[in-house]
Design a protein around this motif. Sequence first.
Motif, PDB file in Angstrom:
ATOM      1  N   GLY A  36       0.926  -1.234  -0.064  1.00  0.00           N
ATOM      2  CA  GLY A  36      -0.142   0.040  -0.012  1.00  0.00           C
ATOM      3  C   GLY A  36       0.832   1.365  -0.056  1.00  0.00           C
ATOM      4  O   GLY A  36       0.540   2.205  -0.828  1.00  0.00           O
ATOM      5  N   LEU A  37       1.768   1.097   0.950  1.00  0.00           N
ATOM      6  CA  LEU A  37       2.640   2.571   0.926  1.00  0.00           C
ATOM      7  C   LEU A  37       3.406   2.743  -0.463  1.00  0.00           C
ATOM      8  O   LEU A  37       3.557   3.964  -1.022  1.00  0.00           O
ATOM      9  CB  LEU A  37       3.721   2.270   2.071  1.00  0.00           C
ATOM     10  CG  LEU A  37       3.317   2.263   3.441  1.00  0.00           C
ATOM     11  CD1 LEU A  37       4.226   1.731   4.464  1.00  0.00           C
ATOM     12  CD2 LEU A  37       2.765   3.751   3.679  1.00  0.00           C
ATOM     13  N   TYR A  38       3.784   1.481  -1.166  1.00  0.00           N
ATOM     14  CA  TYR A  38       4.447   1.549  -2.514  1.00  0.00           C
ATOM     15  C   TYR A  38       3.727   2.263  -3.566  1.00  0.00           C
ATOM     16  O   TYR A  38       3.838   3.191  -4.324  1.00  0.00           O
ATOM     17  CB  TYR A  38       4.919   0.218  -2.846  1.00  0.00           C
ATOM     18  CG  TYR A  38       5.629   0.459  -4.217  1.00  0.00           C
ATOM     19  CD1 TYR A  38       6.540   0.878  -4.457  1.00  0.00           C
ATOM     20  CD2 TYR A  38       4.761  -0.250  -5.291  1.00  0.00           C
ATOM     21  CE1 TYR A  38       7.343   0.955  -5.971  1.00  0.00           C
ATOM     22  CE2 TYR A  38       5.358  -0.282  -6.658  1.00  0.00           C
ATOM     23  CZ  TYR A  38       6.577   0.627  -6.941  1.00  0.00           C
ATOM     24  OH  TYR A  38       7.129   0.457  -8.106  1.00  0.00           O
ATOM     25  N   LEU A  40       1.067   4.079  -2.978  1.00  0.00           N
ATOM     26  CA  LEU A  40       0.807   5.378  -2.609  1.00  0.00           C
ATOM     27  C   LEU A  40       2.041   6.412  -2.896  1.00  0.00           C
ATOM     28  O   LEU A  40       1.871   7.594  -3.611  1.00  0.00           O
ATOM     29  CB  LEU A  40       0.600   5.743  -1.122  1.00  0.00           C
ATOM     30  CG  LEU A  40      -0.703   5.312  -0.474  1.00  0.00           C
ATOM     31  CD1 LEU A  40      -0.611   5.366   0.961  1.00  0.00           C
ATOM     32  CD2 LEU A  40      -1.868   6.144  -0.960  1.00  0.00           C
ATOM     33  N   SER A  41       3.260   5.681  -3.052  1.00  0.00           N
ATOM     34  CA  SER A  41       4.526   6.344  -3.571  1.00  0.00           C
ATOM     35  C   SER A  41       4.346   6.787  -4.932  1.00  0.00           C
ATOM     36  O   SER A  41       4.854   7.655  -5.318  1.00  0.00           O
ATOM     37  CB  SER A  41       5.613   5.738  -2.927  1.00  0.00           C
ATOM     38  OG  SER A  41       5.991   4.643  -3.803  1.00  0.00           O
ATOM     39  N   GLN A  43       1.984   7.588  -6.717  1.00  0.00           N
ATOM     40  CA  GLN A  43       1.039   8.839  -6.898  1.00  0.00           C
ATOM     41  C   GLN A  43       1.526  10.200  -6.079  1.00  0.00           C
ATOM     42  O   GLN A  43       1.000  10.862  -5.703  1.00  0.00           O
ATOM     43  CB  GLN A  43      -0.261   8.510  -6.348  1.00  0.00           C
ATOM     44  CG  GLN A  43      -0.916   7.318  -7.028  1.00  0.00           C
ATOM     45  CD  GLN A  43      -1.216   7.513  -8.329  1.00  0.00           C
ATOM     46  OE1 GLN A  43      -1.497   8.809  -9.032  1.00  0.00           O
ATOM     47  NE2 GLN A  43      -1.054   6.631  -9.190  1.00  0.00           N
ATOM     48  N   ASN A  44       2.932   9.876  -5.519  1.00  0.00           N
ATOM     49  CA  ASN A  44       3.601  10.940  -4.813  1.00  0.00           C
ATOM     50  C   ASN A  44       2.902  11.299  -3.511  1.00  0.00           C
ATOM     51  O   ASN A  44       2.929  12.480  -3.143  1.00  0.00           O
ATOM     52  CB  ASN A  44       3.830  11.990  -5.530  1.00  0.00           C
ATOM     53  CG  ASN A  44       4.637  11.899  -7.021  1.00  0.00           C
ATOM     54  OD1 ASN A  44       5.548  11.192  -6.595  1.00  0.00           O
ATOM     55  ND2 ASN A  44       4.461  12.503  -8.073  1.00  0.00           N
ATOM     56  N   ILE A  45       2.242  10.292  -2.868  1.00  0.00           N
ATOM     57  CA  ILE A  45       1.831  10.514  -1.494  1.00  0.00           C
ATOM     58  C   ILE A  45       2.790   9.593  -0.557  1.00  0.00           C
ATOM     59  O   ILE A  45       2.988   8.472  -0.722  1.00  0.00           O
ATOM     60  CB  ILE A  45       0.477   9.822  -1.551  1.00  0.00           C
ATOM     61  CG1 ILE A  45      -0.278  10.593  -2.432  1.00  0.00           C
ATOM     62  CG2 ILE A  45      -0.057  10.057  -0.191  1.00  0.00           C
ATOM     63  CD1 ILE A  45      -1.832   9.753  -2.631  1.00  0.00           C
ATOM     64  N   SER A  46       3.122  10.426   0.487  1.00  0.00           N
ATOM     65  CA  SER A  46       4.154   9.909   1.470  1.00  0.00           C
ATOM     66  C   SER A  46       3.414   9.768   2.751  1.00  0.00           C
ATOM     67  O   SER A  46       2.839  10.651   3.223  1.00  0.00           O
ATOM     68  CB  SER A  46       5.162  10.849   1.478  1.00  0.00           C
ATOM     69  OG  SER A  46       6.200  10.201   2.604  1.00  0.00           O
ATOM     70  N   ILE A  47       3.427   8.559   3.199  1.00  0.00           N
ATOM     71  CA  ILE A  47       2.808   8.285   4.633  1.00  0.00           C
ATOM     72  C   ILE A  47       4.001   7.327   5.318  1.00  0.00           C
ATOM     73  O   ILE A  47       4.406   6.394   4.807  1.00  0.00           O
ATOM     74  CB  ILE A  47       1.711   7.501   4.563  1.00  0.00           C
ATOM     75  CG1 ILE A  47       0.365   8.318   3.824  1.00  0.00           C
ATOM     76  CG2 ILE A  47       0.981   7.185   6.026  1.00  0.00           C
ATOM     77  CD1 ILE A  47      -0.801   7.755   3.744  1.00  0.00           C
ATOM     78  N   THR A  93     -10.055  15.314  -5.447  1.00  0.00           N
ATOM     79  CA  THR A  93      -8.739  15.641  -6.155  1.00  0.00           C
ATOM     80  C   THR A  93      -8.873  17.031  -6.762  1.00  0.00           C
ATOM     81  O   THR A  93      -9.869  17.544  -6.839  1.00  0.00           O
ATOM     82  CB  THR A  93      -8.528  14.482  -7.077  1.00  0.00           C
ATOM     83  OG1 THR A  93      -9.471  14.397  -8.087  1.00  0.00           O
ATOM     84  CG2 THR A  93      -8.178  13.105  -6.293  1.00  0.00           C
TER      85      THR A  93
END
Length: 93
Positions: A36-38, A40-41, A43-47, A93
């Motif tokens: 999931g983190l990958y 998101l990354s 889409q340039n979303i960092s958590i 969005t």
Amino acid sequence: LVTHVLVFQEEQAISETYSSYLNKAYSILQNPLKRGLYLLSLQNISIEEDSKGTDQKLLMEILMLNEELDEASSEEDLENLQTSIRATIEELT
């Protein structure tokens, strides 16, 4: 003979590099959180992985959508749900 050995060593180094990439990819895909983190990354979303901030409203909305999905009894129900989800995404969005 020397060039053959050099070519072999070069191919071996390349194989080790790609093997490392493959192992890392497998590790990421195997773990739902890392996957999931990958995604998101991409889409340039960092958590942060250990982030404790959970949005209760979002969690409730996800639960409600899952219930609606389970209760959908026809293709029309699914299409209506899909339209609703797409509208929500557009709003965000």
